[in-house]
Write a protein that holds these residues in place. Structure first.
Motif, PDB file in Angstrom:
ATOM      1  N   LEU A  16       5.938  -4.572  11.055  1.00 12.58           N
ATOM      2  CA  LEU A  16       7.402  -4.578  11.111  1.00 12.58           C
ATOM      3  C   LEU A  16       8.031  -3.673  10.057  1.00 12.58           C
ATOM      4  O   LEU A  16       9.024  -2.995  10.332  1.00 12.58           O
ATOM      5  N   PHE A  17       7.476  -3.676   8.850  1.00 15.87           N
ATOM      6  CA  PHE A  17       8.000  -2.777   7.812  1.00 15.87           C
ATOM      7  C   PHE A  17       7.877  -1.327   8.275  1.00 15.87           C
ATOM      8  O   PHE A  17       8.747  -0.501   8.010  1.00 15.87           O
ATOM      9  N   ASN A  18       6.775  -1.020   8.971  1.00 19.18           N
ATOM     10  CA  ASN A  18       6.558   0.359   9.411  1.00 19.18           C
ATOM     11  C   ASN A  18       7.496   0.736  10.555  1.00 19.18           C
ATOM     12  O   ASN A  18       8.028   1.848  10.583  1.00 19.18           O
ATOM     13  N   SER A  19       7.736  -0.180  11.481  1.00 15.58           N
ATOM     14  CA  SER A  19       8.558   0.155  12.649  1.00 15.58           C
ATOM     15  C   SER A  19      10.057  -0.026  12.397  1.00 15.58           C
ATOM     16  O   SER A  19      10.877   0.768  12.894  1.00 15.58           O
ATOM     17  N   HIS A  58      -2.046  -3.948  -2.433  1.00 18.79           N
ATOM     18  CA  HIS A  58      -3.191  -3.913  -1.516  1.00 18.79           C
ATOM     19  C   HIS A  58      -3.549  -2.470  -1.170  1.00 18.79           C
ATOM     20  O   HIS A  58      -4.729  -2.096  -1.155  1.00 18.79           O
ATOM     21  N   PHE A  59      -2.527  -1.655  -0.917  1.00 22.00           N
ATOM     22  CA  PHE A  59      -2.764  -0.250  -0.581  1.00 22.00           C
ATOM     23  C   PHE A  59      -3.315   0.525  -1.774  1.00 22.00           C
ATOM     24  O   PHE A  59      -4.343   1.209  -1.670  1.00 22.00           O
ATOM     25  N   PHE A  60      -2.639   0.432  -2.929  1.00 19.76           N
ATOM     26  CA  PHE A  60      -2.992   1.275  -4.062  1.00 19.76           C
ATOM     27  C   PHE A  60      -4.259   0.836  -4.784  1.00 19.76           C
ATOM     28  O   PHE A  60      -4.948   1.675  -5.385  1.00 19.76           O
ATOM     29  N   GLU A  61      -4.592  -0.445  -4.755  1.00 16.82           N
ATOM     30  CA  GLU A  61      -5.850  -0.890  -5.354  1.00 16.82           C
ATOM     31  C   GLU A  61      -7.029  -0.202  -4.661  1.00 16.82           C
ATOM     32  O   GLU A  61      -7.957   0.285  -5.310  1.00 16.82           O
ATOM     33  N   GLN A  62      -6.992  -0.179  -3.332  1.00 11.53           N
ATOM     34  CA  GLN A  62      -8.073   0.468  -2.579  1.00 11.53           C
ATOM     35  C   GLN A  62      -8.010   1.989  -2.715  1.00 11.53           C
ATOM     36  O   GLN A  62      -9.051   2.656  -2.808  1.00 11.53           O
ATOM     37  N   TYR A  63      -6.815   2.532  -2.752  1.00 14.45           N
ATOM     38  CA  TYR A  63      -6.618   3.980  -2.904  1.00 14.45           C
ATOM     39  C   TYR A  63      -7.221   4.470  -4.217  1.00 14.45           C
ATOM     40  O   TYR A  63      -7.991   5.443  -4.242  1.00 14.45           O
ATOM     41  N   ILE A  64      -6.894   3.796  -5.307  1.00 14.35           N
ATOM     42  CA  ILE A  64      -7.414   4.195  -6.616  1.00 14.35           C
ATOM     43  C   ILE A  64      -8.916   3.969  -6.700  1.00 14.35           C
ATOM     44  O   ILE A  64      -9.634   4.767  -7.318  1.00 14.35           O
ATOM     45  N   ARG A  65      -9.408   2.915  -6.061  1.00 15.48           N
ATOM     46  CA  ARG A  65     -10.852   2.670  -6.077  1.00 15.48           C
ATOM     47  C   ARG A  65     -11.608   3.818  -5.426  1.00 15.48           C
ATOM     48  O   ARG A  65     -12.687   4.209  -5.905  1.00 15.48           O
ATOM     49  N   LYS A  66     -11.052   4.384  -4.356  1.00 15.49           N
ATOM     50  CA  LYS A  66     -11.696   5.536  -3.709  1.00 15.49           C
ATOM     51  C   LYS A  66     -11.802   6.705  -4.696  1.00 15.49           C
ATOM     52  O   LYS A  66     -12.828   7.385  -4.760  1.00 15.49           O
ATOM     53  N   ILE A  97      -3.164   3.520   8.964  1.00 14.49           N
ATOM     54  CA  ILE A  97      -2.017   4.418   9.134  1.00 14.49           C
ATOM     55  C   ILE A  97      -0.676   3.705   9.030  1.00 14.49           C
ATOM     56  O   ILE A  97       0.269   4.238   8.438  1.00 14.49           O
ATOM     57  N   HIS A  98      -0.555   2.489   9.558  1.00 12.52           N
ATOM     58  CA  HIS A  98       0.729   1.782   9.482  1.00 12.52           C
ATOM     59  C   HIS A  98       1.066   1.401   8.044  1.00 12.52           C
ATOM     60  O   HIS A  98       2.206   1.583   7.591  1.00 12.52           O
ATOM     61  N   LEU A  99       0.068   0.894   7.337  1.00 14.49           N
ATOM     62  CA  LEU A  99       0.269   0.551   5.926  1.00 14.49           C
ATOM     63  C   LEU A  99       0.606   1.797   5.126  1.00 14.49           C
ATOM     64  O   LEU A  99       1.546   1.806   4.326  1.00 14.49           O
ATOM     65  N   THR A 100      -0.148   2.864   5.336  1.00 17.63           N
ATOM     66  CA  THR A 100       0.071   4.116   4.609  1.00 17.63           C
ATOM     67  C   THR A 100       1.475   4.667   4.854  1.00 17.63           C
ATOM     68  O   THR A 100       2.173   5.057   3.913  1.00 17.63           O
ATOM     69  N   PRO A 161       1.122  14.097   6.675  1.00 15.26           N
ATOM     70  CA  PRO A 161       0.892  13.581   8.035  1.00 15.26           C
ATOM     71  C   PRO A 161       1.243  12.108   8.191  1.00 15.26           C
ATOM     72  O   PRO A 161       1.556  11.657   9.299  1.00 15.26           O
ATOM     73  N   TYR A 162       1.198  11.355   7.100  1.00 14.82           N
ATOM     74  CA  TYR A 162       1.413   9.909   7.169  1.00 14.82           C
ATOM     75  C   TYR A 162       2.850   9.521   6.827  1.00 14.82           C
ATOM     76  O   TYR A 162       3.292   8.430   7.175  1.00 14.82           O
ATOM     77  N   MET A 163       3.569  10.411   6.170  1.00 16.78           N
ATOM     78  CA  MET A 163       4.985  10.182   5.914  1.00 16.78           C
ATOM     79  C   MET A 163       5.837  10.569   7.109  1.00 16.78           C
ATOM     80  O   MET A 163       6.972  10.119   7.254  1.00 16.78           O
ATOM     81  N   ASN A 164       5.303  11.421   7.971  1.00 18.08           N
ATOM     82  CA  ASN A 164       6.070  11.975   9.092  1.00 18.08           C
ATOM     83  C   ASN A 164       5.314  11.778  10.404  1.00 18.08           C
ATOM     84  O   ASN A 164       5.125  12.714  11.179  1.00 18.08           O
TER      85      ASN A 164
END
Length: 210
Positions: A16-19, A58-66, A97-100, A161-164
């Motif tokens: 819902l946040f994404n749409s 949730h997003f950034f914890e995994q992002y930084i871990r990568k 993609i939706h979370l991003t 690509p994920y912002m647009n």
């Protein structure tokens, strides 16, 4: 209140946040889609800002871990380290993609939670990218460049690509969540690394450990 309810709430919130956008989504909307009552959301996240903060973390914890996992291979070369980070981040973003998409849109807003994310995760990301670029300069792997401007270019390549996603789908007919896009776009970013960053000067002897 079980774990399945929490996961359902997060999944519904991301959708819902994404749409509809964060401001266009109510707690009741989330509860309805997740098939829970509003008390379940209050139990797990207190309120809508708490749910938003959870999604960010949730997003950034995994992002930084990568980034951290790939950075462990820096002694094999700055170029290879950066290529691995790009591949891992691109795959992570495409899979989520939706979370991003909604996280990147919300990060453009000036809010307390966004400032907190920038003061922690964004500064940590900057630290690792700066270390990679500096190591690449030191070992003659990369041509000298302004590090802030390199970070701007790299972040733009990774985020656009994920912002647009609407523009990508409706105008370019490109779908960022598809494996074909990920493979093709990864080659293009690697080409940017090879042509923009990499130096023709021989790598310093003994600099890159195998």
């Amino acid at each position: 209140m079980n774990k399945n309810a929490k996961e359902a709430i997060v999944k519904a919130a991301i959708t819902l946040f994404n749409s509809n956008g964060y401001s266009g989504t109510s707690i009741r909307d989330i509860a309805s889609l997740a098939k829970v009552n509003t008390a379940a959301i209050a139990y797990h996240f207190h309120n809508k800002p708490g749910l938003l903060e959870y999604c960010f973390m949730h997003f950034f914890e995994q992002y930084i871990r990568k980034i951290e996992e790939a950075f462990a291979s820096i002694d094999r070369g700055a170029k290879e380290c950066l290529k691995r980070i790009v591949a891992d981040l691109l795959h992570y973003q495409s899979e989520n993609i939706h979370l991003t998409s909604f996280v990147y849109r919300e990060m453009s807003m000036d809010s307390q939670v966004v400032r907190e994310i920038m003061s922690t995760y964004s500064l940590k990301e900057k630290y690792y990218f700066q270390m990679i670029f500096e190591r690449g300069f030191e070992w003659n792997e990369f041509r000298p460049h302004s590090i802030p401007y390199l970070i701007i270019q790299l972040k733009s390549l990774l985020m656009m690509p994920y912002m647009n996603t609407q523009y990508m789908r409706e105008v370019l007919y490109i779908f960022p969540n598809e494996p074909f896009f990920e493979q093709k776009y990864l080659k293009d970013i690697h080409l940017w690394i090879e042509k923009t960053l990499c130096s023709d000067v021989p790598i310093k002897k003994g600099a890159v450990l195998q």
